[in-house]
Design a protein around this motif. Structure first.
Motif, mmCIF file in Angstrom:
data_model
loop_
_atom_site.group_PDB
_atom_site.id
_atom_site.type_symbol
_atom_site.label_atom_id
_atom_site.label_comp_id
_atom_site.label_asym_id
_atom_site.label_seq_id
_atom_site.Cartn_x
_atom_site.Cartn_y
_atom_site.Cartn_z
ATOM 1 N N LEU A 83 61.119 21.183 9.350
ATOM 2 C CA LEU A 83 62.389 21.816 8.998
ATOM 3 C C LEU A 83 63.548 21.182 9.755
ATOM 4 O O LEU A 83 64.622 20.946 9.192
ATOM 5 C CB LEU A 83 62.320 23.319 9.299
ATOM 6 C CG LEU A 83 61.393 24.154 8.411
ATOM 7 C CD1 LEU A 83 61.287 25.573 8.954
ATOM 8 C CD2 LEU A 83 61.879 24.166 6.970
ATOM 9 N N ARG A 84 63.351 20.914 11.023
ATOM 10 C CA ARG A 84 64.430 20.311 11.821
ATOM 11 C C ARG A 84 64.772 18.916 11.318
ATOM 12 O O ARG A 84 65.945 18.542 11.229
ATOM 13 C CB ARG A 84 64.026 20.260 13.288
ATOM 14 C CG ARG A 84 65.019 19.530 14.192
ATOM 15 C CD ARG A 84 66.427 20.116 14.067
ATOM 16 N NE ARG A 84 66.509 21.440 14.652
ATOM 17 C CZ ARG A 84 67.455 22.323 14.341
ATOM 18 N NH1 ARG A 84 68.383 22.027 13.442
ATOM 19 N NH2 ARG A 84 67.464 23.505 14.912
ATOM 20 N N ARG A 85 63.748 18.139 10.973
ATOM 21 C CA ARG A 85 64.006 16.788 10.471
ATOM 22 C C ARG A 85 64.770 16.846 9.139
ATOM 23 O O ARG A 85 65.683 16.047 8.911
ATOM 24 C CB ARG A 85 62.681 16.044 10.306
ATOM 25 C CG ARG A 85 62.795 14.653 9.687
ATOM 26 C CD ARG A 85 63.641 13.725 10.538
ATOM 27 N NE ARG A 85 63.006 13.449 11.803
ATOM 28 C CZ ARG A 85 62.219 12.400 12.033
ATOM 29 N NH1 ARG A 85 61.969 11.540 11.057
ATOM 30 N NH2 ARG A 85 61.702 12.204 13.232
ATOM 31 N N ALA A 86 64.414 17.786 8.275
ATOM 32 C CA ALA A 86 65.052 17.875 6.961
ATOM 33 C C ALA A 86 66.424 18.552 7.019
ATOM 34 O O ALA A 86 67.322 18.201 6.252
ATOM 35 C CB ALA A 86 64.146 18.627 5.987
ATOM 36 N N TRP A 87 66.566 19.508 7.929
ATOM 37 C CA TRP A 87 67.816 20.284 8.027
ATOM 38 C C TRP A 87 68.382 20.156 9.451
ATOM 39 O O TRP A 87 68.327 21.102 10.240
ATOM 40 C CB TRP A 87 67.555 21.756 7.722
ATOM 41 C CG TRP A 87 66.972 22.016 6.356
ATOM 42 C CD1 TRP A 87 66.991 21.201 5.273
ATOM 43 C CD2 TRP A 87 66.285 23.213 5.950
ATOM 44 N NE1 TRP A 87 66.364 21.797 4.212
ATOM 45 C CE2 TRP A 87 65.923 23.030 4.591
ATOM 46 C CE3 TRP A 87 65.954 24.399 6.601
ATOM 47 C CZ2 TRP A 87 65.229 24.016 3.871
ATOM 48 C CZ3 TRP A 87 65.272 25.379 5.885
ATOM 49 C CH2 TRP A 87 64.914 25.187 4.537
#
Length: 322
Positions: free
Chosen positions: A7-11
């Protein structure tokens, strides 16, 4: 952990709050991909929900992802105000927890727990990122290194007990493996885990059963346990929290399975060749090798010390002598 990392990588601009119980939350301290750890004090029983409700009463989120399809997960999800609450499909959501969500991942067959969690990423259009990462401080690393320096040879960390006694292997079998590991394989066995009465009794019993008693390093915080698992060369454990911690830390781990299905809750992505599987009978006797949520009491006793030693020998060849 892989869900949060993905999630952190994508957002990258999202504000991510992770709801955890105090013990696991301590393990996640220091993660740069989390903006906030929100505690749920399960040990308070029914009062845990009223306390949590007061703490989040003034907060609003854009999205809540309920990864735990059970009563606790559903209740916590329902107490968080958000226009979208994403959870498991109705068939896989236990304890009516699907009532707490208004958006659900599509139905799918039972799979490994990690694969089922990855379905949330697929539903959200987020690329999967298989990443486990603990963030130890410099001082914590030095403490673990000093602990490791107390051993002259390769360290075999043994977790003799789970919180669920039906997941445990016999102490007699464990003692035989300890004797072979110390006498024939050149390993230095050490007992790790908590310091509950059951774990302490198990340690005393193993000291009496073994020809050369193992070292005992029970107790300490979860972060100290994680540091010792990371500093060990091999880990031997039933299906319990420290086993999954060791796998995430990258320590070669021999998992002992009989009560639960390793296809469902075994090591994921690494060290699967070291798993001892007595959940199923002889090849083909239990049908197809599809993951199962079923539990099979009594099957841990089917594990033989000889097959555990074979896995230890494989671990030495494949992971230590490379």
């Amino acid at each position: 952990m892989p869900i949060v990392a993905s999630l952190r990588r994508a957002w990258p601009d999202a504000h991510i709050t992770w709801v955890l119980q105090p013990g696991p939350a301590a393990l996640m301290t220091g993660r740069p991909d989390i903006d906030r750890l929100l505690l749920f004090h399960r040990r308070l029983g029914a009062r845990a929900y009223s306390r949590f409700r007061r703490e989040v009463a003034r907060e609003t989120f854009d999205l809540v992802i309920c990864l735990q399809p059970n009563f606790k997960g559903g209740m916590v999800t329902r107490l968080l105000r958000a226009p979208e609450r994403l959870g498991h499909d109705r068939a896989r959501a236990r304890d009516l927890s699907w009532l707490a969500t208004n958006r659900r991942i599509p139905p799918a067959p039972v799979a490994h727990i990690q694969d089922e969690l990855f379905e949330f990423l697929d539903h959200l259009g987020v690329p999967r990122r298989l990443e486990w990462r603990f963030h130890f401080t410099g001082e914590e690393r030095r403490i673990s290194a000093r602990w490791r320096e107390g051993f002259a040879g390769p360290v075999l960390a043994i977790v003799p007990r789970s919180s669920n006694p039906r997941r445990n292997w016999t102490l007699e079998g464990t003692a035989r493996v300890i004797d072979v590991a110390a006498g024939d394989l050149g390993l230095q066995p050490v007992l790790l885990g908590g310091d509950s009465e059951e774990e302490l009794r198990a340690a005393h019993r193993l000291e009496a059963l073994c020809g050369v008693p193992p070292r005992v390093a029970l107790g300490g915080t979860l972060r100290e346990l994680a540091g010792r698992l990371s500093a060990s060369d091999l880990v031997l454990a039933p299906d319990t929290g420290p086993l999954h911690m060791a796998v995430a830390l990258g320590t070669p781990t021999i998992g002992l399975y009989g009560y639960t299905d390793p296809e469902r809750s075994g090591p994921y992505g690494r060290f699967t060749d070291l798993t001892v599987d007595r959940f199923r009978g002889p090849a083909g006797s239990d049908g197809e090798r599809r993951p199962s949520r079923a539990t099979r009491p009594g099957r841990m006793r089917r594990i033989r010390a000889e097959e555990v030693v074979v896995k230890l020998e494989r671990a030495i060849r494949s992971y230590l002598n490379t």
